[in-house]
Design a protein around this motif. Sequence first.
Motif, PDB file in Angstrom:
ATOM      1  N   CYS A  50      41.551 -65.588 -58.319  1.00 53.63           N
ATOM      2  CA  CYS A  50      40.161 -65.046 -57.596  1.00 53.63           C
ATOM      3  C   CYS A  50      40.363 -62.823 -58.683  1.00 53.63           C
ATOM      4  O   CYS A  50      40.913 -62.822 -58.165  1.00 53.63           O
ATOM      5  CB  CYS A  50      40.353 -64.474 -56.581  1.00 53.63           C
ATOM      6  SG  CYS A  50      38.937 -63.713 -55.709  1.00 53.63           S
ATOM      7  N   HIS A  51      38.646 -62.898 -59.232  1.00 52.33           N
ATOM      8  CA  HIS A  51      38.694 -61.806 -60.028  1.00 52.33           C
ATOM      9  C   HIS A  51      38.324 -61.139 -59.241  1.00 52.33           C
ATOM     10  O   HIS A  51      36.565 -61.202 -59.228  1.00 52.33           O
ATOM     11  CB  HIS A  51      38.399 -62.008 -62.089  1.00 52.33           C
ATOM     12  CG  HIS A  51      38.339 -60.821 -62.621  1.00 52.33           C
ATOM     13  ND1 HIS A  51      38.878 -60.937 -63.592  1.00 52.33           N
ATOM     14  CD2 HIS A  51      39.143 -59.536 -61.809  1.00 52.33           C
ATOM     15  CE1 HIS A  51      38.894 -60.203 -64.437  1.00 52.33           C
ATOM     16  NE2 HIS A  51      38.995 -59.170 -63.415  1.00 52.33           N
ATOM     17  N   SER A  52      38.194 -59.970 -58.741  1.00 59.29           N
ATOM     18  CA  SER A  52      37.446 -58.868 -57.722  1.00 59.29           C
ATOM     19  C   SER A  52      36.579 -58.230 -59.055  1.00 59.29           C
ATOM     20  O   SER A  52      36.978 -58.214 -60.437  1.00 59.29           O
ATOM     21  CB  SER A  52      38.592 -57.179 -57.191  1.00 59.29           C
ATOM     22  OG  SER A  52      38.199 -56.605 -58.665  1.00 59.29           O
ATOM     23  N   TRP A  59      44.195 -61.669 -58.587  1.00 57.91           N
ATOM     24  CA  TRP A  59      44.840 -62.337 -58.345  1.00 57.91           C
ATOM     25  C   TRP A  59      45.134 -63.523 -58.474  1.00 57.91           C
ATOM     26  O   TRP A  59      43.853 -64.761 -59.438  1.00 57.91           O
ATOM     27  CB  TRP A  59      44.792 -62.738 -56.117  1.00 57.91           C
ATOM     28  CG  TRP A  59      45.114 -63.828 -56.431  1.00 57.91           C
ATOM     29  CD1 TRP A  59      46.452 -63.346 -55.328  1.00 57.91           C
ATOM     30  CD2 TRP A  59      45.431 -65.830 -56.062  1.00 57.91           C
ATOM     31  NE1 TRP A  59      47.504 -64.906 -54.835  1.00 57.91           N
ATOM     32  CE2 TRP A  59      46.096 -65.862 -55.865  1.00 57.91           C
ATOM     33  CE3 TRP A  59      43.943 -66.341 -56.660  1.00 57.91           C
ATOM     34  CZ2 TRP A  59      46.721 -67.116 -55.144  1.00 57.91           C
ATOM     35  CZ3 TRP A  59      43.688 -67.104 -56.016  1.00 57.91           C
ATOM     36  CH2 TRP A  59      45.558 -68.463 -55.728  1.00 57.91           C
ATOM     37  N   TYR A  60      45.884 -64.760 -59.162  1.00 58.37           N
ATOM     38  CA  TYR A  60      46.708 -65.964 -59.484  1.00 58.37           C
ATOM     39  C   TYR A  60      47.898 -66.344 -58.812  1.00 58.37           C
ATOM     40  O   TYR A  60      48.502 -65.381 -58.123  1.00 58.37           O
ATOM     41  CB  TYR A  60      47.318 -65.504 -60.960  1.00 58.37           C
ATOM     42  CG  TYR A  60      46.402 -64.640 -62.869  1.00 58.37           C
ATOM     43  CD1 TYR A  60      46.910 -63.405 -62.327  1.00 58.37           C
ATOM     44  CD2 TYR A  60      45.437 -65.308 -62.532  1.00 58.37           C
ATOM     45  CE1 TYR A  60      45.354 -62.706 -63.374  1.00 58.37           C
ATOM     46  CE2 TYR A  60      45.042 -64.572 -63.797  1.00 58.37           C
ATOM     47  CZ  TYR A  60      44.036 -62.814 -64.168  1.00 58.37           C
ATOM     48  OH  TYR A  60      44.086 -63.285 -64.903  1.00 58.37           O
ATOM     49  N   LYS A  65      50.385 -68.057 -62.901  1.00 59.33           N
ATOM     50  CA  LYS A  65      50.298 -66.340 -63.591  1.00 59.33           C
ATOM     51  C   LYS A  65      51.522 -66.564 -64.900  1.00 59.33           C
ATOM     52  O   LYS A  65      52.579 -67.093 -64.715  1.00 59.33           O
ATOM     53  CB  LYS A  65      50.760 -66.062 -61.882  1.00 59.33           C
ATOM     54  CG  LYS A  65      50.724 -64.562 -61.968  1.00 59.33           C
ATOM     55  CD  LYS A  65      51.996 -64.270 -60.470  1.00 59.33           C
ATOM     56  CE  LYS A  65      51.241 -64.351 -59.003  1.00 59.33           C
ATOM     57  NZ  LYS A  65      52.080 -64.130 -58.405  1.00 59.33           N
ATOM     58  N   ALA A 101      39.714 -63.109 -50.596  1.00 60.29           N
ATOM     59  CA  ALA A 101      40.351 -63.194 -49.618  1.00 60.29           C
ATOM     60  C   ALA A 101      40.194 -63.342 -48.085  1.00 60.29           C
ATOM     61  O   ALA A 101      39.601 -62.511 -47.813  1.00 60.29           O
ATOM     62  CB  ALA A 101      40.989 -62.353 -49.941  1.00 60.29           C
ATOM     63  N   TYR A 106      43.129 -67.282 -50.625  1.00 58.78           N
ATOM     64  CA  TYR A 106      41.374 -66.963 -51.130  1.00 58.78           C
ATOM     65  C   TYR A 106      40.103 -68.553 -50.652  1.00 58.78           C
ATOM     66  O   TYR A 106      41.244 -69.450 -50.785  1.00 58.78           O
ATOM     67  CB  TYR A 106      41.839 -67.184 -52.671  1.00 58.78           C
ATOM     68  CG  TYR A 106      42.426 -65.634 -53.237  1.00 58.78           C
ATOM     69  CD1 TYR A 106      44.216 -64.824 -52.522  1.00 58.78           C
ATOM     70  CD2 TYR A 106      41.622 -63.837 -53.546  1.00 58.78           C
ATOM     71  CE1 TYR A 106      44.482 -64.070 -53.215  1.00 58.78           C
ATOM     72  CE2 TYR A 106      42.348 -63.026 -53.393  1.00 58.78           C
ATOM     73  CZ  TYR A 106      43.551 -62.744 -53.547  1.00 58.78           C
ATOM     74  OH  TYR A 106      43.710 -61.615 -53.898  1.00 58.78           O
TER      75      TYR A 106
END
Length: 121
Positions: A50-52, A59-60, A65, A101, A106
């Motif tokens: 999830c990429h802001s 977040w990975y 990761k 989030a 997520y």
Amino acid sequence: QERLVESGGGLVQPGGSLRLSCAASGFRLDYYAIGWLRQAPGKEREGVVCHSSSGAGAWYGDSVKGRFTSSRDHSKNSVYLQMNSLTPEDTAIYYCAKCWAGVGGYEYEDWGQGTLVTVSS
């Protein structure tokens, strides 16, 4: 109409790399956090990124990761997922979606039709 369209999937050998693309239409990507989730055969959907939208980073999930990297190009209204060191366990349909989030982790909505990634020798 708001749409997300994924592309770039295919067949890759273990240890190989692939880059997925997600193009948005009908809305501006820079207003939203955008992520990727995947669904492997016989398994539930799993959020992986999830990429802001604010530059706060991404977040990975633990399973990706250090191997997967998300990027955004707002001039193209697109996001990308660079996937390296792929293993057969990464075989799945990959979807991009709006994300946020939630209380328990997520959450994702409005995903596209998906693109199939197959990791096999």
